[in-house]
Design an enzyme around this catalytic site. Structure first.
Site, short mmCIF file in Angstrom:
data_model
loop_
_atom_site.label_atom_id
_atom_site.label_comp_id
_atom_site.label_asym_id
_atom_site.label_seq_id
_atom_site.Cartn_x
_atom_site.Cartn_y
_atom_site.Cartn_z
N TYR A 1 0.84 -1.21 0.00
CA TYR A 1 0.00 0.00 0.00
C TYR A 1 0.87 1.24 0.00
CZ TYR A 1 -3.40 3.46 1.64
OH TYR A 1 -4.20 4.57 1.76
N THR B 1 -12.46 4.89 7.39
CA THR B 1 -12.91 4.29 6.14
C THR B 1 -12.91 2.78 6.31
OG1 THR B 1 -10.67 4.04 5.22
CG2 THR B 1 -11.78 6.17 4.88
#
Length: 258
Positions: free
Chosen positions: A164, A199
């Site tokens: 990521y 999120t």
């Protein structure tokens, strides 16, 4: 141009739905892209639903072919691309497998690259001579991350995903390259680097790990997705007509306080 079109990927996530709502509120027609089932998107509040929904895997050329079909079917010019789709993980560097690495880079970095390449001719058709006459032209906003600049705190934290972090750093570098190459086409390319927001990616963190990521933030709080949507929208407007090739951190001051 009336009814300008914006393509927003990752439109069914928390940040993505905030983006859709912000753009729709300003009179933009949104073509939303996600891997979520159409019925899940249809179940969202009306203000968070795109004008056209495309279920597609952004990491594949075939996925982007369905997006171009939607752009051409709508007919109006494409003024904006927002590459928001992304996935993460909870592996440290040594535990990351090749499959995990490929999956994250495929959606985050390859998906962003494919989206820019695919949408370029549509954006350039709108941008035209904007770079020469001072008009705002067309715009792309890509999603980097503060964790593409600095790794998250290790102490008291669960592992982040090196894939990521690498993908987000790559997106920010890719945005600068595209800004340089496409300025003459009237296309501005910028990135945002979000800090800590609640999120689906951060929702899997336990309270201690979340608090550890919150600690270095000068404003001492996490962000609201609408605050991020406001910045993204600004970068696509006439008011940002001389802004390109930059990354805007939306992070509450990370890591100003340590």
């Amino acid at each position: 141009m009336s009814d300008p079109v914006a393509v927003i990927t990752g439109c069914a996530g928390g940040i993505g739905t905030a983006l859709v709502a912000r753009f729709v509120r300003e009179g933009r027609y949104v073509i939303g892209v996600d891997v979520a089932a159409p019925e899940d998107v249809a179940a969202l509040p009306a203000e968070q639903q795109p004008g056209t929904y495309v279920q597609a895997d952004v990491s594949t050329p075939a996925g982007w072919e369905t997006v171009t079909a939607a752009i051409e079917a709508h007919g109006a010019g494409l003024t904006t691309l927002v590459n928001c789709a992304g996935i993460g993980g909870r592996q440290n560097l040594l535990d990351t497998t090749l499959e995990q690495w490929d999956a994250v880079l495929g959606v985050n970095l390859t998906g962003t690259w494919l989206g820019m390449k695919t949408c370029h001719p549509y954006l350039a058709a709108v941008g035209g001579g904007a770079a020469r006459d001072g008009a705002p032209g067309a715009s792309i906003v890509n999603f980097g991350s503060i964790y593409g600049q600095l790794p998250p705190p290790v102490e008291g934290n669960t592992p982040s995903s090196p894939a990521y972090q690498a993908s987000k750093a790559g997106i920010m570098a890719l945005s600068k390259t595209a800004a340089s190459e496409w300025a003459a086409d009237g296309i501005r390319v910028n990135a945002v680097a979000p800090g800590l927001f609640r999120t689906h990616l951060t929702g899997t963190l336990d309270p201690e790990a979340y608090a550890s990521r919150l600690r270095p933030i000068a404003m001492r709080r996490d962000g609201d997705v609408n605050e991020l949507a406001n910045v993204v929208y600004f970068l696509t407007t006439d008011e940002a007509s001389y802004v390109t090739g930059t990354t805007v951190n939306v992070d509450g001051g990370f890591p100003l306080w340590l």
